[in-house]
Each structure stands twice: as structure tokens, then as C-alpha cells.
Enzyme design. Structure first.
Site, PDB file in Angstrom:
ATOM      1  N   ASN A   9       0.868  -1.184   0.000  1.00 36.24           N
ATOM      2  CA  ASN A   9       0.000   0.000   0.000  1.00 36.24           C
ATOM      3  C   ASN A   9       0.903   1.231   0.000  1.00 36.24           C
ATOM      4  OD1 ASN A   9      -1.830   2.030   0.489  1.00 36.24           O
ATOM      5  ND2 ASN A   9      -2.183   1.467   2.641  1.00 36.24           N
ATOM      6  N   LYS A  11       0.082   4.263  -0.204  1.00 34.70           N
ATOM      7  CA  LYS A  11      -0.576   5.444   0.397  1.00 34.70           C
ATOM      8  C   LYS A  11      -0.417   6.661  -0.520  1.00 34.70           C
ATOM      9  CE  LYS A  11       0.460   3.444   4.851  1.00 34.70           C
ATOM     10  NZ  LYS A  11       0.089   3.499   6.236  1.00 34.70           N
ATOM     11  N   HIS A  95      -9.549   0.812   4.728  1.00 39.39           N
ATOM     12  CA  HIS A  95      -8.280   0.995   5.452  1.00 39.39           C
ATOM     13  C   HIS A  95      -8.544   1.905   6.653  1.00 39.39           C
ATOM     14  CE1 HIS A  95      -4.187   2.254   6.349  1.00 39.39           C
ATOM     15  NE2 HIS A  95      -3.781   1.187   5.680  1.00 39.39           N
ATOM     16  N   GLU A  97      -6.949   4.299   7.812  1.00 42.37           N
ATOM     17  CA  GLU A  97      -6.754   5.739   7.543  1.00 42.37           C
ATOM     18  C   GLU A  97      -7.991   6.325   6.883  1.00 42.37           C
ATOM     19  OE1 GLU A  97      -2.995   5.356   5.506  1.00 42.37           O
ATOM     20  OE2 GLU A  97      -2.038   4.866   7.409  1.00 42.37           O
ATOM     21  N   GLU A 167      -5.513  -5.483  10.485  1.00 42.64           N
ATOM     22  CA  GLU A 167      -4.522  -4.439  10.727  1.00 42.64           C
ATOM     23  C   GLU A 167      -4.843  -3.712  12.034  1.00 42.64           C
ATOM     24  OE1 GLU A 167      -2.569  -3.151   6.801  1.00 42.64           O
ATOM     25  OE2 GLU A 167      -4.290  -1.883   7.120  1.00 42.64           O
ATOM     26  N   GLY A 173       2.070   2.037  10.823  1.00 41.42           N
ATOM     27  CA  GLY A 173       2.969   3.179  10.690  1.00 41.42           C
ATOM     28  C   GLY A 173       3.608   3.598  12.008  1.00 41.42           C
ATOM     29  N   SER A 213       3.229  -2.325  10.376  1.00 42.98           N
ATOM     30  CA  SER A 213       4.684  -2.272  10.546  1.00 42.98           C
ATOM     31  C   SER A 213       5.391  -3.571  10.170  1.00 42.98           C
ATOM     32  CB  SER A 213       5.033  -1.832  11.975  1.00 42.98           C
ATOM     33  OG  SER A 213       4.523  -0.526  12.215  1.00 42.98           O
TER      34      SER A 213
END
Ligand code: PEP
Length: 251
Positions: A9, A11, A95, A97, A167, A173, A213
């Protein structure tokens, strides 16, 4: 038998030209790779250049988001047929985010999954708890709720075409990774849920990826767990050498 999937991904990183260069480097590095599916998900503006760069390679193209309508007055949005004709086979949906920064709801996730499936795109559906939810022992409750709402009204045949990415939000991150045991436990729980929602056979066909991560230093330990069928990789997918190492650790 599930074949491992390693998905990158990217991003909101890489201009069109940078995306072309990274994808070309990955093609060179991964051309001989077998026994693992490799997917890269650049931003929308990189889809076309990445598609060219990975032609005649085993690498598959994915997108990071989509709208559920086919077309219409939805300024700034992209639809499933647009992604399909841009060469995508996969699309990341829900996701964290998008859920947390752009207020994407479980209902929107469900609509997007249905639209992706209608146009033969495989959705990579992201689920996972936040840190305070884990600390309050609510991981299973949160994941169950997200999963049931994401898969609402899907048939067994549709569910089989999906990919799930567990996730934990606290691991994305942040450099903190779930231990292989923590991740495996969550994956086992997700597979049991899929089995009760659909069927054991269906649940066994769905790849459950771990994300949060993942790096060359921890990927092998995670990927050898029985319920971890691959990884969704953010930061480390932006570096060709790191991503290659993660892919090779899955073979
Ligand atoms: C992600 O973006 O899905 C992700 C897991 O990011 P990172 O690998 O950087 O934690």
C-alpha cells in the site's frame, strides 16, 4: 491451499514518474518469484504508469479506495469500472486511515465491497482495533462488528473472492508490530467468524493478511504462523529492496 499474498500500500506517496521507477525496479527484482501473489497499490495517479511498468511480470495492480457508484456527480471519486479498465485486479477497502481520517463507515465499506465484486475486483478488506479497544479487551467485539457489517448480504461465492487484512490500528505506521501469536489469534478468530457466517469451506479459501509495521526483520516470523496468509505492507513497500525481502520471506 491458500497462496500467500504480499500487497504493498503506497498510500499518498510517489508521483507518476516515481511510481513508474519503483514498479520497474520491483519488476526486475521479482520476475522469478513463484508461490506468492504480489500486488502493488499506488495512488490513482500512478495506476497507469505502474500498469506499464509491470507488464509481462507476475506483479498485480491494485487501488487504495473507490466509490460504490458506477458513475455520477461524485466529484473527486473513482468507481469500480474505472479501476477495472485501469488494469486493477484488487482494491483496498476500509483501510483504517480512510475510516479514521475520512470518516468512512461500515455501511460505506459494505457498499464498496459489493460494487468491487460486481466488477470482478477483489476487495482487500481492512479490519482492526485501536489501542484503547485492545487495552479494554474489546478486540474481538470490534473486529466481529466490522466483519459482520462489511460482509452483510454477501453470498458465499462473493465472500470467497475477498481478501481480509487484519490491521491493528496501533501497529500501522508506528513501528509497533503485533506479535506473531497476537496476530495469529486474531486471524483464527476472524476465520471462525467467516466459518459461522458462510461455511468452513468458504472460510478456508479466504486469505487473511496481517498489516501493521511489517518489515524484512519481522516478516518471516509473522508469515510462518498457520493463520497468516500474507501481509499488507505500507511503509516498507516504498523501498524496493525491503519489499523484495518481504516477498521472498513468504516463499
Ligand atoms: C498499511 O498501510 O496498511 C500499513 C500496514 O502500514 P505500515 O506497514 O506502514 O504500518
Amino acid at each position: 491451499m491458500r497462496i500467500s499474498i504480499i500487497a504493498g500500500n503506497w498510500k499518498m506517496y510517489k508521483t507518476e514518474e516515481e511510481a513508474f521507477l519503483l514498479a520497474s525496479d520491483l519488476k526486475r527484482r521479482l520476475n522469478d518469484v513463484a508461490g506468492v501473489k504480489v500486488i502493488i497499490c499506488p495512488p490513482f495517479t500512478g495506476l497507469s504508469s505502474v500498469k506499464k511498468a509491470i507488464e509481462n511480470s507476475p506483479i498485480l495492480l491494485g487501488a487504495q479506495n473507490m466509490h460504490w457508484e458506477e458513475k455520477g456527480a461524485y466529484t473527486g471519486e473513482i468507481s469500480s469500472p474505472m479501476l477495472l479498465t485501469a488494469g486493477c485486479k484488487y482494491v483496498i477497502i476500509g483501510h483504517s486511515e480512510r475510516r479514521n481520517l475520512f470518516f468512512e463507515t461500515d455501511d460505506a465499506v459494505n457498499l464498496k465491497i459489493k460494487s468491487a465484486l460486481k466488477f470482478n475486483l477483489s476487495p482487500i478488506i481492512c479490519l482492526g482495533e485501536k489501542l484503547d479497544q485492545r487495552e479494554a479487551n474489546k478486540t474481538e467485539e470490534v473486529v466481529e462488528n466490522q466483519l459482520r457489517r462489511a460482509f452483510k448480504d454477501l453470498s458465499v461465492q462473493e465472500a470467497e473472492k475477498t481478501v481480509i487484512a487484519y490491521e491493528p490500528v496501533w501497529a500501522i505506521g508506528t513501528g509497533k508490530t503485533a506479535t506473531p501469536q497476537q496476530a495469529n489469534e486474531a486471524h483464527l478468530f476472524i476465520r471462525e467468524l467467516l466459518s459461522s457466517e458462510f461455511s468452513r469451506e468458504c472460510a478456508e479459501k479466504i486469505n487473511i493478511l496481517y498489516g501493521g509495521s511489517v518489515k524484512p526483520e519481522n516478516s518471516r516470523e509473522l508469515l510462518k504462523m498457520s493463520e497468516i496468509d500474507g501481509a499488507l505492507v505500507g511503509g516498507a513497500s516504498l523501498d524496493a529492496e525491503s519489499f523484495e525481502k518481504i516477498v521472498r520471506s513468504a516463499t
